[in-house]
Design a protein around this motif. Structure first.
Motif, short mmCIF file in Angstrom:
data_model
loop_
_atom_site.label_atom_id
_atom_site.label_comp_id
_atom_site.label_asym_id
_atom_site.label_seq_id
_atom_site.Cartn_x
_atom_site.Cartn_y
_atom_site.Cartn_z
N ALA A 253 37.44 2.41 34.69
CA ALA A 253 38.13 2.85 33.48
C ALA A 253 38.82 1.68 32.77
O ALA A 253 38.85 1.62 31.53
N THR A 254 39.35 0.74 33.52
CA THR A 254 40.00 -0.42 32.91
C THR A 254 38.98 -1.27 32.15
O THR A 254 39.25 -1.76 31.04
N ASP A 255 37.79 -1.46 32.74
CA ASP A 255 36.74 -2.22 32.06
C ASP A 255 36.32 -1.52 30.77
O ASP A 255 36.04 -2.18 29.75
N LEU A 256 36.25 -0.19 30.81
CA LEU A 256 35.86 0.56 29.60
C LEU A 256 36.91 0.39 28.51
O LEU A 256 36.56 0.19 27.33
N ALA A 257 38.18 0.48 28.87
CA ALA A 257 39.24 0.29 27.87
C ALA A 257 39.18 -1.13 27.29
O ALA A 257 39.31 -1.32 26.07
N ASP A 258 38.99 -2.13 28.15
CA ASP A 258 38.88 -3.51 27.66
C ASP A 258 37.68 -3.67 26.73
O ASP A 258 37.77 -4.36 25.70
N ALA A 259 36.56 -3.06 27.09
CA ALA A 259 35.36 -3.18 26.25
C ALA A 259 35.55 -2.48 24.91
O ALA A 259 35.07 -2.96 23.88
N LEU A 260 36.23 -1.35 24.90
CA LEU A 260 36.48 -0.66 23.63
C LEU A 260 37.33 -1.51 22.71
O LEU A 260 37.10 -1.56 21.49
N ILE A 261 38.32 -2.19 23.28
CA ILE A 261 39.19 -3.03 22.46
C ILE A 261 38.45 -4.27 21.97
O ILE A 261 38.56 -4.66 20.79
N ALA B 180 43.07 3.00 23.18
CA ALA B 180 42.30 2.68 24.39
C ALA B 180 43.19 2.69 25.63
O ALA B 180 42.82 3.26 26.66
N ILE B 181 44.35 2.08 25.54
CA ILE B 181 45.23 2.03 26.71
C ILE B 181 45.82 3.40 27.00
O ILE B 181 46.00 3.78 28.16
N GLY B 182 46.12 4.17 25.95
CA GLY B 182 46.60 5.54 26.17
C GLY B 182 45.55 6.41 26.85
O GLY B 182 45.87 7.19 27.76
N ALA B 183 44.29 6.26 26.41
CA ALA B 183 43.21 7.01 27.06
C ALA B 183 43.03 6.57 28.50
O ALA B 183 42.77 7.40 29.39
N LEU B 184 43.18 5.27 28.76
CA LEU B 184 43.08 4.77 30.13
C LEU B 184 44.19 5.37 31.00
O LEU B 184 43.93 5.80 32.14
N ALA B 185 45.40 5.41 30.49
CA ALA B 185 46.51 5.97 31.26
C ALA B 185 46.27 7.46 31.55
O ALA B 185 46.51 7.93 32.66
N ALA B 186 45.77 8.19 30.54
CA ALA B 186 45.48 9.61 30.76
C ALA B 186 44.38 9.80 31.79
O ALA B 186 44.45 10.69 32.64
N PHE B 187 43.36 8.95 31.72
CA PHE B 187 42.26 9.03 32.68
C PHE B 187 42.74 8.77 34.10
O PHE B 187 42.31 9.43 35.06
N ARG B 188 43.65 7.82 34.25
CA ARG B 188 44.18 7.51 35.57
C ARG B 188 45.02 8.65 36.13
O ARG B 188 45.17 8.78 37.35
N LEU B 189 45.59 9.48 35.26
CA LEU B 189 46.45 10.57 35.72
C LEU B 189 45.68 11.84 36.07
O LEU B 189 46.25 12.77 36.64
N VAL B 190 44.40 11.89 35.69
CA VAL B 190 43.63 13.11 35.96
C VAL B 190 43.59 13.49 37.43
O VAL B 190 43.75 14.67 37.78
N PRO B 191 43.40 12.55 38.38
CA PRO B 191 43.39 12.95 39.80
C PRO B 191 44.67 13.61 40.26
O PRO B 191 44.66 14.37 41.23
N LEU B 192 45.79 13.36 39.56
CA LEU B 192 47.04 13.97 39.96
C LEU B 192 47.05 15.48 39.72
O LEU B 192 47.83 16.21 40.32
N LEU B 193 46.18 15.95 38.82
CA LEU B 193 46.14 17.39 38.55
C LEU B 193 45.74 18.17 39.79
O LEU B 193 46.31 19.23 40.08
N GLY B 194 44.75 17.66 40.53
CA GLY B 194 44.34 18.33 41.76
C GLY B 194 45.44 18.36 42.79
O GLY B 194 45.67 19.38 43.46
N GLN B 195 46.17 17.25 42.92
CA GLN B 195 47.27 17.19 43.86
C GLN B 195 48.39 18.15 43.47
O GLN B 195 48.97 18.84 44.32
N GLU B 196 48.71 18.19 42.18
CA GLU B 196 49.78 19.09 41.73
C GLU B 196 49.39 20.55 41.91
O GLU B 196 50.23 21.39 42.23
N TRP B 197 48.11 20.87 41.67
CA TRP B 197 47.66 22.25 41.87
C TRP B 197 47.88 22.66 43.32
O TRP B 197 48.36 23.77 43.60
N GLN B 198 47.54 21.79 44.26
CA GLN B 198 47.74 22.08 45.67
C GLN B 198 49.23 22.23 45.99
O GLN B 198 49.62 23.13 46.74
N MET B 199 50.06 21.37 45.43
CA MET B 199 51.50 21.44 45.70
C MET B 199 52.10 22.73 45.16
O MET B 199 52.91 23.38 45.84
N ILE B 200 51.72 23.13 43.95
CA ILE B 200 52.24 24.36 43.37
C ILE B 200 51.79 25.56 44.20
O ILE B 200 52.58 26.48 44.49
#
Length: 265
Positions: free
Chosen positions: A132-140, A150-170
């Motif tokens: 994902a970092t390479d993709l953001a760099d290439a877009l820029i 690009a960096i905002g999309a990268l940050a959002a992409f990095r946070l997606v795996p946390l959704l599964g963890q939060e679902w389990q915690m809830i």
């Protein structure tokens, strides 16, 4: 847990290509398949994608593990078309009360399911072979996309795996408090909706905090940003895009030659 990290062999010839080139090739190849509803063109496209998969360094088992939600979507499309299709042309294959299945319905359903797979697989392959970092760099660097986007999309992409963890915690927290649905399907649906709403609220709060933190660190500054890793766009990357267009044209050409080509509009 949702896994989005690249899983391909980085030494594979197509896995080494520029992230923007891989993304452009996937978009162009998929767009060519969206214009038709016949089953021949997407079937040929799927065969091409699977044949080229080793060149991207992705194993077939890994691809299956990443695309299993598409199988659920395919079942949903089949059920919806069989039950609610407006046009039921062709010979009747099955008639059971209000349920009428014709050859026309099955061909339309097959075309939609195959097109869904043919359009989705290139995107899955791109993100399975791209950091994902390479993709953001290439877009820029290569597309001149705004760094904020690009960096905002990268940050959002990095946070997606946390959704599964939060679902389990809830779910675990509610189970600890005795909030369970048991075998009641209505209660299960209500619990699912309330858990999804809690997940949405948490995601919005985290996104707001992340946006404030990024602005505080100067990500919204108007000064030009430097890049740590150069992303070069070479002739091989252009050839990848041209090859994607050629393969899409071959799939559509075979469909036209066989007389099955049918525009979506």
């Amino acid at each position: 847990m949702i896994a989005l990290e690249p899983v391909a062999d980085p030494r594979a010839p197509l896995a080494r290509r520029n992230p923007v080139a891989k993304l452009a090739a996937a978009l162009l190849f998929s767009f060519a398949l969206v214009v038709t509803v016949d089953p021949v063109a997407p079937a040929i496209a799927i065969a091409m994608e699977l044949a080229l998969l080793p060149l991207f360094g992705v194993r077939y088992g890994m691809l299956l593990r990443r695309t299993w939600p598409l199988l659920i979507g395919a079942v949903g499309v089949m059920v919806a078309m069989v039950l609610f299709a407006a046009e039921r042309d062709g010979p009747v294959l099955l008639s059971a009360g209000p349920l009428v299945v014709t050859s026309g319905v099955l061909m339309t359903t097959l075309g939609l399911v195959l097109r869904m797979f043919a359009v989705a697989l290139p995107g899955v392959i791109v993100f399975a072979t791209t950091d994902a970092t390479d993709l953001a760099d290439a877009l820029i660097q290569n597309v001149r996309a705004p760094a904020r986007f690009a960096i905002g999309a990268l940050a959002a992409f990095r946070l997606v795996p946390l959704l599964g963890q939060e679902w389990q915690m809830i779910s675990m927290a509610r189970r600890a408090r005795g909030v369970e649905a048991g075998r009641n399907p209505v209660a299960k649906l209500k619990l699912f909706v309330s858990t999804a709403f809690a997940l949405l609220v948490g995601a919005i709060r985290r996104g707001s905090r992340l946006a404030v933190a990024m602005d505080a660190r100067g990500f919204d500054a108007g000064t030009p940003r430097t890049v740590a890793r150069r992303q070069h766009f070479t002739a091989a990357d252009a050839a990848l895009i041209a090859g994607a267009l050629l393969l899409a044209a071959i799939a559509l050409g075979v469909s036209i030659r066989l007389g099955t080509f049918q525009l979506i509009w």
